[in-house]
Scaffold this active site. Structure first.
Site, PDB file in Angstrom:
ATOM      1  N   CYS A 172       0.838  -1.206   0.000  1.00  0.00           N
ATOM      2  CA  CYS A 172       0.000   0.000   0.000  1.00  0.00           C
ATOM      3  C   CYS A 172       0.870   1.252   0.000  1.00  0.00           C
ATOM      4  O   CYS A 172       0.653   2.177  -0.800  1.00  0.00           O
ATOM      5  CB  CYS A 172      -0.931  -0.033   1.216  1.00  0.00           C
ATOM      6  SG  CYS A 172      -2.101   1.330   1.287  1.00  0.00           S
ATOM      7  N   CYS A 173       1.898   1.284   0.870  1.00  0.00           N
ATOM      8  CA  CYS A 173       2.800   2.443   0.914  1.00  0.00           C
ATOM      9  C   CYS A 173       3.510   2.624  -0.427  1.00  0.00           C
ATOM     10  O   CYS A 173       3.733   3.754  -0.872  1.00  0.00           O
ATOM     11  CB  CYS A 173       3.836   2.281   2.026  1.00  0.00           C
ATOM     12  SG  CYS A 173       3.225   2.587   3.689  1.00  0.00           S
ATOM     13  N   CYS A 192      -1.391   8.616   7.116  1.00  0.00           N
ATOM     14  CA  CYS A 192      -2.718   8.272   6.593  1.00  0.00           C
ATOM     15  C   CYS A 192      -3.673   7.934   7.734  1.00  0.00           C
ATOM     16  O   CYS A 192      -3.258   7.411   8.774  1.00  0.00           O
ATOM     17  CB  CYS A 192      -2.611   7.073   5.661  1.00  0.00           C
ATOM     18  SG  CYS A 192      -1.619   7.383   4.194  1.00  0.00           S
ATOM     19  N   CYS A 196      -3.714   4.432   9.380  1.00  0.00           N
ATOM     20  CA  CYS A 196      -2.428   3.983   9.926  1.00  0.00           C
ATOM     21  C   CYS A 196      -1.890   4.898  11.006  1.00  0.00           C
ATOM     22  O   CYS A 196      -0.700   4.838  11.344  1.00  0.00           O
ATOM     23  CB  CYS A 196      -1.412   3.852   8.798  1.00  0.00           C
ATOM     24  SG  CYS A 196      -1.929   2.669   7.548  1.00  0.00           S
ATOM     25  N   CYS A 247       7.938   4.244   5.882  1.00  0.00           N
ATOM     26  CA  CYS A 247       7.060   3.785   4.801  1.00  0.00           C
ATOM     27  C   CYS A 247       7.813   3.520   3.513  1.00  0.00           C
ATOM     28  O   CYS A 247       7.227   3.055   2.541  1.00  0.00           O
ATOM     29  CB  CYS A 247       5.964   4.802   4.561  1.00  0.00           C
ATOM     30  SG  CYS A 247       6.596   6.415   4.132  1.00  0.00           S
TER      31      CYS A 247
HETATM   32  S1  SF4 Z   1       0.501   4.741   5.632  1.00  0.00           S
HETATM   33 FE1  SF4 Z   1      -1.126   3.170   5.536  1.00  0.00          FE
HETATM   34  S2  SF4 Z   1      -2.741   3.936   4.190  1.00  0.00           S
HETATM   35 FE2  SF4 Z   1      -0.906   5.220   3.924  1.00  0.00          FE
HETATM   36  S3  SF4 Z   1       0.090   4.356   2.183  1.00  0.00           S
HETATM   37 FE3  SF4 Z   1       1.031   3.363   3.957  1.00  0.00          FE
HETATM   38  S4  SF4 Z   1      -0.195   1.512   4.401  1.00  0.00           S
HETATM   39 FE4  SF4 Z   1      -1.330   2.789   2.916  1.00  0.00          FE
END
Ligand code: SF4
Length: 227
Positions: A111-112, A194, A197, A222
């Site tokens: 996701c990151c 985010c 998170c 991240c």
């Molecule tokens: S912080 Fe969480 S929601 Fe944001 S990009 Fe990374 S995993 Fe995805």
């Protein structure tokens, strides 16, 4: 504090001037943390040749979105919004759902990668230096941060003008210039990313403990500044 702050401010401006003397097109990336607001204010007032950008993961808290709008208006500085590739987001959500980040470290990093790391590449494309608000006091992983680095992965000069600033200096600068901060700080949030998170801190927790809180003993990075 006033003389210490004045000294640190002039040193930070000198560092920003060094960057603009060395590079034709440096870019400052911010997530609107307190130190990012300090740098945004410094850039807006004395270094307007530096371009600013932020990564909109499309999962930012409303409070961060509101602060972004407020700062652009207050400081009269545009902050370029860089978003993830729509097709990649569709593929990600098909593979692991919108909230797959909770399932494993790998799914969180996937996701990151799509929401942050890939957009960072686009944000930095065409720029010859990257300026960040990273500070040594953020975490153990950042304890060795220098003013000047070289990002081997991106083959790019990287600068952290506030690397040696502590919270007291940052807060004193924000107060001196009556700058707004993310309203989530008043609700116990420290480092804010985010929405899915990030959570408020419990008493005595490290400031980065509110990021990816369900992960135990892994780096709280991240992928933007290493892992
Ligand atoms: S912080 Fe969480 S929601 Fe944001 S990009 Fe990374 S995993 Fe995805």
């Amino acid at each position: 504090m006033t003389s210490a702050l004045n000294l640190a401010v002039e040193q930070a401006h000198a560092r920003l001037s060094t960057i603009t003397s060395r590079h034709d097109n440096p870019a400052f990336g911010t997530a609107f943390g307190p130190e990012g607001i300090v740098l945004l204010h410094m850039i807006a007032t004395r270094h307007p040749e530096i371009a600013a950008f932020s990564l909109d993961t499309l999962l930012l808290p409303q409070a961060t979105q509101d602060l972004w709008t407020e700062l652009e208006s207050l400081l009269q500085i545009p902050v370029r919004r860089v978003t993830p590739e729509p097709e990649a987001l569709v593929r990600l959500e098909r593979a692991q759902g919108r909230y797959g980040m909770y399932d494993s470290v790998e799914s969180r990093r996937a996701c990151c990668d799509i929401r942050k790391v890939q957009p960072l590449e686009w944000a930095l494309a065409g720029h010859d230096a990257w300026i960040t608000g990273v500070r040594r006091s953020h975490s153990a992983e950042r304890a060795e941060t220098a003013f000047e680095e070289f990002d081997q992965q991106r083959k790019l000069a990287k600068y952290n003008p506030l690397a040696d600033w502590d919270d007291a200096l940052v807060n004193a600068y924000l107060a001196q210039h009556a700058l707004p901060v993310n309203r989530l700080h008043a609700k116990g949030y420290a480092s804010i990313g985010c929405e899915p998170c990030t959570r408020a801190l419990k008493p005595g927790e490290h400031p980065r403990a509110g990021r990816w809180w369900w992960e135990i003993a892994v780096s709280k990075e991240c992928g933007l500044h290493g892992r």
